[in-house]
Design a protein around this motif. Sequence first.
Motif, mmCIF file in Angstrom:
data_model
loop_
_atom_site.group_PDB
_atom_site.id
_atom_site.type_symbol
_atom_site.label_atom_id
_atom_site.label_comp_id
_atom_site.label_asym_id
_atom_site.label_seq_id
_atom_site.Cartn_x
_atom_site.Cartn_y
_atom_site.Cartn_z
ATOM 1 N N ASP A 138 -5.567 -0.747 4.687
ATOM 2 C CA ASP A 138 -5.537 0.435 3.811
ATOM 3 C C ASP A 138 -5.406 0.026 2.351
ATOM 4 N N LEU A 139 -4.613 -1.023 2.093
ATOM 5 C CA LEU A 139 -4.486 -1.506 0.720
ATOM 6 C C LEU A 139 -5.824 -2.006 0.188
ATOM 7 N N THR A 140 -6.554 -2.732 1.031
ATOM 8 C CA THR A 140 -7.860 -3.251 0.623
ATOM 9 C C THR A 140 -8.810 -2.119 0.254
ATOM 10 N N GLU A 141 -8.877 -1.116 1.129
ATOM 11 C CA GLU A 141 -9.798 -0.009 0.883
ATOM 12 C C GLU A 141 -9.377 0.802 -0.335
ATOM 13 N N ALA A 142 -8.057 1.011 -0.516
ATOM 14 C CA ALA A 142 -7.571 1.785 -1.656
ATOM 15 C C ALA A 142 -7.873 1.073 -2.974
ATOM 16 N N ILE A 143 -7.634 -0.246 -3.025
ATOM 17 C CA ILE A 143 -7.930 -1.011 -4.235
ATOM 18 C C ILE A 143 -9.420 -0.968 -4.540
ATOM 19 N N GLU A 144 -10.217 -1.086 -3.481
ATOM 20 C CA GLU A 144 -11.666 -1.058 -3.673
ATOM 21 C C GLU A 144 -12.118 0.299 -4.216
ATOM 22 N N LYS A 145 -11.537 1.370 -3.708
ATOM 23 C CA LYS A 145 -11.900 2.708 -4.182
ATOM 24 C C LYS A 145 -11.473 2.923 -5.630
ATOM 25 N N LEU A 146 -10.259 2.484 -5.963
ATOM 26 C CA LEU A 146 -9.749 2.695 -7.317
ATOM 27 C C LEU A 146 -10.531 1.884 -8.355
ATOM 28 N N LEU A 147 -11.010 0.705 -7.951
ATOM 29 C CA LEU A 147 -11.731 -0.157 -8.886
ATOM 30 C C LEU A 147 -13.252 0.000 -8.775
ATOM 31 N N TYR A 148 -13.686 0.998 -8.029
ATOM 32 C CA TYR A 148 -15.125 1.163 -7.797
ATOM 33 C C TYR A 148 -15.948 1.245 -9.086
ATOM 34 N N PRO A 149 -15.476 1.918 -10.160
ATOM 35 C CA PRO A 149 -16.278 1.972 -11.400
ATOM 36 C C PRO A 149 -16.636 0.589 -11.959
ATOM 37 N N LEU A 150 -15.849 -0.442 -11.630
ATOM 38 C CA LEU A 150 -16.153 -1.780 -12.140
ATOM 39 C C LEU A 150 -17.421 -2.353 -11.521
ATOM 40 N N ASN A 151 -17.866 -1.766 -10.405
ATOM 41 C CA ASN A 151 -19.124 -2.220 -9.807
ATOM 42 C C ASN A 151 -20.302 -1.978 -10.738
ATOM 43 N N LEU A 152 -20.154 -0.997 -11.616
ATOM 44 C CA LEU A 152 -21.243 -0.671 -12.538
ATOM 45 C C LEU A 152 -21.497 -1.803 -13.530
ATOM 46 N N ILE A 153 -20.492 -2.638 -13.773
ATOM 47 C CA ILE A 153 -20.680 -3.767 -14.680
ATOM 48 C C ILE A 153 -20.721 -5.087 -13.889
ATOM 49 N N TYR A 212 5.974 -2.202 7.873
ATOM 50 C CA TYR A 212 6.909 -1.609 8.823
ATOM 51 C C TYR A 212 6.248 -0.383 9.451
ATOM 52 N N PRO A 213 5.798 -0.476 10.709
ATOM 53 C CA PRO A 213 5.103 0.657 11.334
ATOM 54 C C PRO A 213 6.040 1.833 11.595
ATOM 55 N N CYS A 214 5.611 2.993 11.166
ATOM 56 C CA CYS A 214 6.445 4.185 11.318
ATOM 57 C C CYS A 214 5.595 5.423 11.008
ATOM 58 N N GLU A 215 6.010 6.558 11.517
ATOM 59 C CA GLU A 215 5.348 7.830 11.209
ATOM 60 C C GLU A 215 6.236 8.596 10.241
ATOM 61 N N SER A 216 5.967 8.448 8.957
ATOM 62 C CA SER A 216 6.801 9.098 7.953
ATOM 63 C C SER A 216 5.937 9.754 6.886
ATOM 64 N N PHE A 217 6.594 10.489 6.014
ATOM 65 C CA PHE A 217 5.902 11.173 4.912
ATOM 66 C C PHE A 217 5.180 10.164 4.023
ATOM 67 N N VAL A 218 5.853 9.068 3.690
ATOM 68 C CA VAL A 218 5.272 8.064 2.802
ATOM 69 C C VAL A 218 4.162 7.293 3.504
ATOM 70 N N HIS A 219 4.362 6.965 4.772
ATOM 71 C CA HIS A 219 3.329 6.245 5.515
ATOM 72 C C HIS A 219 2.020 7.032 5.578
ATOM 73 N N LYS A 220 2.120 8.345 5.687
ATOM 74 C CA LYS A 220 0.930 9.184 5.842
ATOM 75 C C LYS A 220 0.280 9.558 4.512
ATOM 76 N N MET A 221 0.887 9.170 3.407
ATOM 77 C CA MET A 221 0.263 9.428 2.112
ATOM 78 C C MET A 221 -0.990 8.585 1.945
ATOM 79 N N ASP A 222 -1.899 9.046 1.108
ATOM 80 C CA ASP A 222 -3.094 8.274 0.822
ATOM 81 C C ASP A 222 -2.699 6.993 0.089
ATOM 82 N N PRO A 223 -3.211 5.830 0.524
ATOM 83 C CA PRO A 223 -2.824 4.570 -0.136
ATOM 84 C C PRO A 223 -3.205 4.521 -1.605
ATOM 85 N N ARG A 224 -4.253 5.252 -2.006
ATOM 86 C CA ARG A 224 -4.609 5.287 -3.430
ATOM 87 C C ARG A 224 -3.500 5.940 -4.236
ATOM 88 N N THR A 225 -2.938 7.013 -3.694
ATOM 89 C CA THR A 225 -1.830 7.683 -4.373
ATOM 90 C C THR A 225 -0.624 6.768 -4.475
#
Length: 279
Positions: free
Chosen positions: A143-158, A11-24
């Motif tokens: 944004d979901l793709t990039e956030a998931i990738e960032k959060l799971l980045y340590p798994l790249n080490l294995i 749902y496109p909108c300019e809100s407090f939640v929309h502007k939060m970092d997707p990782r958060t």
Amino acid sequence: MLKDVTFGQYYPCESFVHKMDPRTKILLVIAYITFIFLVKNFIGFAVVALFLAIAVIFSHVPIKSVIRSVKGVLFIVVLAALLNVFFYGGADAEVLSIGGVKLKWWIFSITRQGLVNAAFMTVRIVLLVLGTCILTLTTTPMDLTEAIEKLLYPLNLIKIPVHYFALIMSIALRFIPNLMEETDRIVNAQKSRGADFESGNLFSRVKSLVPILLPLLVSAFRRAEELGDAMDSRCYSGAKGRTKFKKLKFSYRDPIAAVVALAVLAGVILANIYFPHII
């Protein structure tokens, strides 16, 4: 209709939640789910529902769009409630009665504990779906793709291909609304040809779904092939050498949301301590 189901839609909108970092937002959803399973009474659910209400208000998403997300799991909600109503309770459970007639027949019985647990399970499932729906309504698939990738980045080490895992999840979420819309279109087309999906016994209804499932599978494979061709034509080669046009950044909104989440956790813990039983 299936097109009214909002899970997976943005749902496109300019809100407090929309502007939060997707990782958060992803971490908050994980915390929210944890809160729901920590709750032991309805007071705890009230605390979690308050957290959900705050998220809905600050997201500016219409409440109807949020509530419609329950439609997709309505069958599961009803089934869980019925199983608890008719089958919950031990040998010492007191069977309810109306006018002196006990509500018991064969292996089915209605007890107070069963009714309470049915309500408890229903509230848990509904809150779970509503909370996770806020994530997809306020976050784009990219944004979901990039956030998931960032959060799971340590798994790249294995040597775990985190980028492909995040991409698969993002594509799956993106295609949910498309497949629902396609299903709705196929159902309407079959009805216009005289198909009947509502009358007859259970076997007849299941058999009538074949004209829907086959075209839907063909359409899904065709969309997958077109997506693959589009990615190949744009020289997509995975995470190797890939740059980001839009980089994720934390803002003042993220610690505020974290503080609210900690307050909710404290409320759930206090409710469990002072009201240890389901009430």
